[in-house]
Design an enzyme around this catalytic site. Structure first.
Site, PDB file in Angstrom:
ATOM      1  N   LEU A 162      13.027  -2.368   4.709  1.00  0.00           N
ATOM      2  CA  LEU A 162      13.036  -3.493   3.760  1.00  0.00           C
ATOM      3  C   LEU A 162      12.882  -4.851   4.453  1.00  0.00           C
ATOM      4  CD1 LEU A 162      15.645  -2.379   1.052  1.00  0.00           C
ATOM      5  CD2 LEU A 162      13.172  -1.999   1.112  1.00  0.00           C
ATOM      6  N   VAL A 179       0.838  -1.202   0.000  1.00  0.00           N
ATOM      7  CA  VAL A 179       0.000   0.000   0.000  1.00  0.00           C
ATOM      8  C   VAL A 179       0.873   1.252   0.000  1.00  0.00           C
ATOM      9  CG1 VAL A 179      -1.757   1.274   1.253  1.00  0.00           C
ATOM     10  CG2 VAL A 179      -1.898  -1.205   1.142  1.00  0.00           C
ATOM     11  N   PHE A 223       2.761   4.152   6.946  1.00  0.00           N
ATOM     12  CA  PHE A 223       2.344   2.807   6.544  1.00  0.00           C
ATOM     13  C   PHE A 223       3.181   1.710   7.196  1.00  0.00           C
ATOM     14  CE2 PHE A 223       1.477   5.647   2.971  1.00  0.00           C
ATOM     15  CZ  PHE A 223       0.147   5.386   2.743  1.00  0.00           C
ATOM     16  N   TYR A 241      -2.646  -7.864  15.998  1.00  0.00           N
ATOM     17  CA  TYR A 241      -2.419  -6.877  14.934  1.00  0.00           C
ATOM     18  C   TYR A 241      -3.410  -5.715  15.079  1.00  0.00           C
ATOM     19  CZ  TYR A 241      -2.951  -4.789  10.322  1.00  0.00           C
ATOM     20  OH  TYR A 241      -3.080  -3.895   9.297  1.00  0.00           O
ATOM     21  N   PHE A 280     -10.430  -1.905   4.671  1.00  0.00           N
ATOM     22  CA  PHE A 280     -11.022  -3.237   4.656  1.00  0.00           C
ATOM     23  C   PHE A 280     -10.071  -4.110   3.812  1.00  0.00           C
ATOM     24  CE2 PHE A 280     -14.914  -3.140   7.191  1.00  0.00           C
ATOM     25  CZ  PHE A 280     -14.727  -1.884   7.720  1.00  0.00           C
ATOM     26  N   THR A 314      10.045  -6.247   4.989  1.00  0.00           N
ATOM     27  CA  THR A 314       9.085  -6.937   4.120  1.00  0.00           C
ATOM     28  C   THR A 314       8.920  -6.229   2.775  1.00  0.00           C
ATOM     29  OG1 THR A 314       7.267  -5.750   5.205  1.00  0.00           O
ATOM     30  CG2 THR A 314       7.727  -7.978   5.987  1.00  0.00           C
ATOM     31  N   GLY A 343      -9.507 -16.352  14.509  1.00  0.00           N
ATOM     32  CA  GLY A 343      -9.554 -14.887  14.497  1.00  0.00           C
ATOM     33  C   GLY A 343     -10.335 -14.293  13.342  1.00  0.00           C
TER      34      GLY A 343
END
Ligand code: UDP
Length: 319
Positions: free
Chosen positions: A33, A12, A70, A138, A166, A35, A278
């Protein structure tokens, strides 16, 4: 504006950074970096590879007009087995960033929040006024950061917006989703179409939904990025506004797999698997507030368009 984009080498973050550059903003991306991918940082943005908590002060010292935050750990399952990674990586890092934002008088902040802050909804579509009772670590860490941001807006006049995503999917040109460990439905299904995996698992067929599989609200990543541009513009000093971002339409796991079959022409074998811990049965956004107050209008709400863009990206095509 001169903007710092944290996590701008991720999915994103890179799409938002690309949209900001396209709109003529001066963009600095910081990403460790862990991920993300260096080649996902858009041309025209300055890239700094660094640990955000350590680098925040230096990055903000020259003065910036806003931060888009982010950078985060974002795997729900991992957050349950390795909570420290999420409380440190998300909450502690964000608190350091907020302190630096205040020290350097950064006027505005847009934060990447999540529908996971709501947990199992009492009411669907979910409005921003719904209770926040996250069912996973999370979501709890993202909610904790939202609370901290509210305090900074109230105490220090920060203009802040949290955007509760979402299910983000699709791709924007050469910017798309590539996680080393893929857990999300659409990219996993497309891996089957590419014959990188033999089949997709359906996590439960006995949910209280029409076809028994979980229902989610899928939103195109370009529409999501556009909401960030609007949030930057509408952020107001001393206010922390929260907006849901979704299309307000739910699609079941089976409907998503069918859309992928249609787009790819691949039969995509699927098998029933146990429920995933979850998972709420249904998550659909009431996103009227973003439409009314930000003037946001999703341009690509159609599931097949979202899947087709993801498919194009997955195949290595950018047009
Ligand atoms: N899902 C599934 N099989 C998979 C991956 C996901 O059935 O291999 C389901 C999952 O249980 C959820 C929906 O697809 O109901 C969307 O999951 P995803 O991980 O993409 O997003 P989430 O809603 O968890 O953020």
């Amino acid at each position: 504006m001169k903007l710092l984009v944290t996590g701008g080498a991720g999915y994103v973050g890179s799409v938002c950074a690309a949209r900001l550059v396209e709109e003529g903003h001066e963009v600095v991306v910081v990403d460790d970096l862990s991920t993300g991918h260096a080649d996902a940082v858009p041309d025209g943005a300055t890239f700094v590879q660094a640990d955000l908590a350590e680098a925040a002060d230096d990055l903000l010292a020259d003065g910036v007009d806003g931060v888009l935050h982010f950078a985060a750990k974002s795997l729900v399952g991992e957050s349950m087995t390795d909570p420290a990674k999420y409380w440190d990586g998300n909450v502690v890092t964000s608190l350091r960033l907020l302190a630096a934002v205040h020290r350097h008088q950064v006027p505005r902040l847009v934060f990447s929040s999540t529908a996971a802050t709501y947990g199992e909804p009492e009411q669907v579509p979910i409005p921003e006024s719904a209770p926040t009772r996250p069912t996973n670590t999370y979501g709890a860490t993202k909610l904790a950061i939202d609370h901290a941001i509210t305090s900074y807006a109230n105490a220090h006049g920060l203009a802040a917006v949290s955007l509760r995503y979402f299910n983000v999917a699709g791709a924007h040109g050469r910017f798309g989703e590539r996680h080393a460990v893929e857990t999300h439905l659409i990219p996993l299904v497309l891996q089957v179409a590419l014959e990188q995996r033999p089949k997709v698992s359906i996590y439960g067929e006995d949910w209280p939904t029409e076809d028994g599989t979980c229902v989610r609200d899928y939103i195109h990543v370009t529409d999501l990025a556009d909401a960030h541009l609007l949030a930057l513009k509408h952020a107001t000093a001393g206010e922390h506004r929260i907006y849901n971002l979704g299309n307000g339409t739910g699609f079941s796991v089976k409907q998503v797999i069918d859309a992928c079959r249609l787009v790819t022409g691949h039969p995509i074998p699927a098998e029933l698997a146990p429920r995933r811990a979850g998972d709420p049965a249904t998550l659909v956004a009431a996103a009227d507030r973003a439409r009314d107050e930000l003037g946001w209008k999703p341009e690509r709400p159609d599931l097949e368009t979202i899947v087709a863009d993801a498919w194009r990206f997955t195949q290595g095509r950018t047009k």
